[in-house]
Design a protein around this motif. Sequence first.
Motif, PDB file in Angstrom:
ATOM      1  N   LEU A 103     -14.873 -14.206 -11.864  1.00  0.00           N
ATOM      2  CA  LEU A 103     -14.548 -13.339 -13.001  1.00  0.00           C
ATOM      3  C   LEU A 103     -13.246 -12.587 -12.749  1.00  0.00           C
ATOM      4  O   LEU A 103     -12.354 -12.556 -13.614  1.00  0.00           O
ATOM      5  N   GLY A 122     -10.279 -15.007 -12.569  1.00  0.00           N
ATOM      6  CA  GLY A 122      -9.962 -15.519 -13.893  1.00  0.00           C
ATOM      7  C   GLY A 122      -9.174 -14.516 -14.718  1.00  0.00           C
ATOM      8  O   GLY A 122      -8.220 -14.883 -15.423  1.00  0.00           O
ATOM      9  N   ARG A 123      -9.534 -13.248 -14.609  1.00  0.00           N
ATOM     10  CA  ARG A 123      -8.832 -12.229 -15.375  1.00  0.00           C
ATOM     11  C   ARG A 123      -7.450 -11.933 -14.798  1.00  0.00           C
ATOM     12  O   ARG A 123      -6.468 -11.810 -15.534  1.00  0.00           O
ATOM     13  N   VAL A 170     -13.395 -17.574 -15.801  1.00  0.00           N
ATOM     14  CA  VAL A 170     -14.218 -16.596 -16.516  1.00  0.00           C
ATOM     15  C   VAL A 170     -15.447 -17.282 -17.106  1.00  0.00           C
ATOM     16  O   VAL A 170     -16.562 -16.748 -17.049  1.00  0.00           O
ATOM     17  N   GLU A 207     -19.417 -16.518 -16.495  1.00  0.00           N
ATOM     18  CA  GLU A 207     -20.369 -16.330 -17.590  1.00  0.00           C
ATOM     19  C   GLU A 207     -21.585 -17.238 -17.430  1.00  0.00           C
ATOM     20  O   GLU A 207     -22.713 -16.835 -17.709  1.00  0.00           O
ATOM     21  N   LEU A 212     -19.283  -8.598 -17.396  1.00  0.00           N
ATOM     22  CA  LEU A 212     -18.964  -9.695 -18.310  1.00  0.00           C
ATOM     23  C   LEU A 212     -18.663  -9.167 -19.706  1.00  0.00           C
ATOM     24  O   LEU A 212     -17.830  -9.721 -20.429  1.00  0.00           O
ATOM     25  N   GLY A 233     -14.122  -5.448 -19.373  1.00  0.00           N
ATOM     26  CA  GLY A 233     -13.252  -5.330 -18.213  1.00  0.00           C
ATOM     27  C   GLY A 233     -13.034  -3.900 -17.775  1.00  0.00           C
ATOM     28  O   GLY A 233     -12.389  -3.652 -16.750  1.00  0.00           O
TER      29      GLY A 233
END
Length: 629
Positions: free
Chosen positions: A342, A345-346, A354, A358, A403, A406
């Motif tokens: 996560l 990915g961000r 991301v 999930e 999730l 942010g």
Amino acid sequence: MPFSIERCRAAAASLAGQCLALAREDANGVYWVTAAHGPSPGTYAWLPQSDLYAGSGGIAAFLNEAASILGASEFRDCALSALRWSSSDARRRSDYGYYAGRLGLAHAMLRAHELTGDSQWVEESLRLAQGAAQFVTSAPCEDLLIGTAGAALGAMHVHAATGDRTIGRTAEDLLQRLVATARWTPEGACWDVRRDNIRGLCGLSHGSSGIGLVLLEAAAYFDQPAYRTLAFEAFRYESSFYDPVRLTWPDFRKAMYAMRPGFEAECLTTPDEFLLTPSVMEAWCHGAPGIGLARLRAFELCGEEWLADLKRAITRTEYTLPDCARTVTLCHGACGNAVLLLEAGRVMEEPRLVRLAEEAGGLAIVMCESGEQLTSGYPSLGDAVELSLMMGNAGAGYFLLQLLSGEVPNVLFPRLNGHSAASVPLSEGDVVRTLTASLLPRTMQAIGQRAEPAASEFFTQWRTREESLAFCARQAPAAGADNEQRREEARLRMRDDWPSLILAYVQEVRVRSGNASFEQLDDPLRQPLRLASYVRLWSDEVQGTSLLRVAGNTVIDMPLTPLAVAVLREFETTNVPEKVIRKIVDDIGDDDGSAFEAVRRQIVEAVRAGLLEVAVSPAVPTAALSGSV
């Protein structure tokens, strides 16, 4: 089933509601009874606890975030009451660690201030931080989870929010302890070198990644690049042990083996290979997911130098995620592992990562929807309801909130914002000088006394370990410490070459057992003997001959009598006691038989002391220490 925000919100609300339903209350506020490790491995006790990792403070942190994301005031009321209870409980204790002590809880209170605007939480945070200076000397270890590194991180967070000079100075003192206690190996810097590990640990919770992460934050916060350089030495240590076959980093722990009942009896038949071979664990605490989080922060703060490590960690975490699907905890479960995906990915703007995170959250969602109890991080608890942040349901709920938004801080990856001037400037040369003094303490002391101008000129910038050792070798004669330097370096090389900390411990157990059997024999000196594999003889012009002996995580220097030197020298080339006795008696003469008895007695005493061992017992090949002395 595809991930949906609605289902994620419902599952997070269900887990938060479960915490409310199981809360207890006393005069100090709301609390929960959670699992704690019992007196022996695999046993647990159910206790009220206040810390972030396993106690009410961590559950309160989850409910505080749930109140903001889900818009439920009852979660906030319960969270704040639990923080009050946790503060009351924590103030009775002298543990200032991050995940297991007062400074992590203080950081949670600062977050309560951010969410509520109530300044009482800043004041309470400072009250919890009071007395943290004692942790500089009382911390049980250096790690992120319970030790100095985590305490330094918490102290920096409190200082950033309050500007309190005392806690700022404490943070710097804790960081200085990390510099002073670093084990500077040929591979890099490590810290946890207990005798029940193979070597210094890798990983985030107890190993070099966690300490490196804190040093990175300190470098940015105090504008002290020297901490960044030491952090990179910690990362270099881990990178040197990356396994290209297993595609991951090793877990060097053997503690659970050493703690087992009957351990000493097992030592006699345990293969050396087991004591030399690390295992693998893939989790936030040990393995690729946690190491990846440290490298991700390095990527954010320092650029692409550690990007290769980060990509390896992401790939490994992605590959192993299905293997931890049954457990969804933060410390070592699917949700904790998915935090890396996560965050990466961000930060790296990779939507695929991301989506994988999930999917991991979806495991917890399905369990909540089916009414299935989430499996805790304690294997032997079975279906018991464990609510804690790192080992239970609150952690899964916290990840679901991440999730959803942010804006939810990452409790596994507590970034530090802001900057402050350090009270005492620290250069890379200062760090190198401290690290070198830990390698050759007496030599460096002599150089500081008699060759300080040369030392001041040399320790002005970063130097490698070998450059520093070479400097000491050059300066030692001028400082009158050439013999001391050679002896200290011999001990250092012997320590470097010894392949496993726990093997030294096990060898001592084996020798004790072998000695007991040896003395029970009718004629013990008919047994073949040899110099123990963890000892070497060393001679110099000043101190003469003594014995260097691996002892846990260090090498000690043992003085010897002339007769002991003669006996042990002979066992370097033969393992027949009778030959040794005849050779030495012939050399010194024996008119009345006293020399024979003296040599025989010396051999028996050397066996009792573990300096000689029965030659048929397991041993490390001499080649493992070749060139040491």
